[in-house]
Design an enzyme around this catalytic site. Sequence first.
Site, PDB file in Angstrom:
ATOM      1  N   HIS A  86       0.848  -1.199   0.000  1.00  0.00           N
ATOM      2  CA  HIS A  86       0.000   0.000   0.000  1.00  0.00           C
ATOM      3  C   HIS A  86       0.880   1.245   0.000  1.00  0.00           C
ATOM      4  CE1 HIS A  86      -2.953   3.000   1.192  1.00  0.00           C
ATOM      5  NE2 HIS A  86      -3.887   2.134   0.843  1.00  0.00           N
ATOM      6  N   GLU A 151      -4.246   1.085  -7.161  1.00  0.00           N
ATOM      7  CA  GLU A 151      -4.651   2.268  -6.411  1.00  0.00           C
ATOM      8  C   GLU A 151      -3.768   3.455  -6.795  1.00  0.00           C
ATOM      9  OE1 GLU A 151      -6.712   1.515  -2.313  1.00  0.00           O
ATOM     10  OE2 GLU A 151      -4.591   1.094  -2.134  1.00  0.00           O
ATOM     11  N   GLY A 157      -7.649   8.793  -0.688  1.00  0.00           N
ATOM     12  CA  GLY A 157      -8.000   9.754   0.348  1.00  0.00           C
ATOM     13  C   GLY A 157      -8.309  11.148  -0.149  1.00  0.00           C
TER      14      GLY A 157
END
Length: 223
Positions: A86, A151, A157
């Site tokens: 991530h 991602e 976010g």
Amino acid sequence: MIFAANLKCNHTRASFKIYAKILNKTMGVKCDDIIVFPPSIAFLENENNFIQGAQNFYPCVNGAFTGELGKEHLDEFGIKCVLIGHSERRALGDEEFIKAKFDFAKEHGYKIVFCIGENLDTKNSGKTLEFLKKQLEIIDLNYEKLIIAYEPIYSIGTGVSAQSTDIAKVLEFLASLTKVPLLYGGSVNENNIKEILSVNHCGGVLIGSAALKVENFIKLIKG
């Protein structure tokens, strides 16, 4: 379709116990396509109707690694699914451990959700596919328990998802490299999830803030 929720640094064991109870009741039966990654302090020992995964771990069974989680700790909670790569972990210096983590998780038969994604500069320079291919060079793309989550960093976010045309281009490229399930993550919410899931080669989503409330996560799952 796979629906994965990354709860990040949110929820306590008490609040996640409530989250899991509601999700378990809604699911009714075990579903391996629903994955939730709570913070490690909130891991639950009881059986769930979804897969409970670890956001982070250290590639060891145990040992002198202050502040880390080893396989021994994950085993205690029956965890056999891990998140690797991530961008928020990479930004904290996790880059050098990514291959070691993947190799360790593969050796021990874990389901792996492997995250890749480019920043806005890379996208604007037209080097997205080249960058993503490089991120994947260190792992075994034929590992049968692998899931790849695309991602784009500029969408995480921010509340702004990547354009469906961009997602389609990336997923088509990834599908030419591997046959494993491909997810999209990055500001997935109730307003865009239907369009994202309709993209060719999209096998599901990795959801962040929109899944913090279990009711919202369930709504996204049910469509």
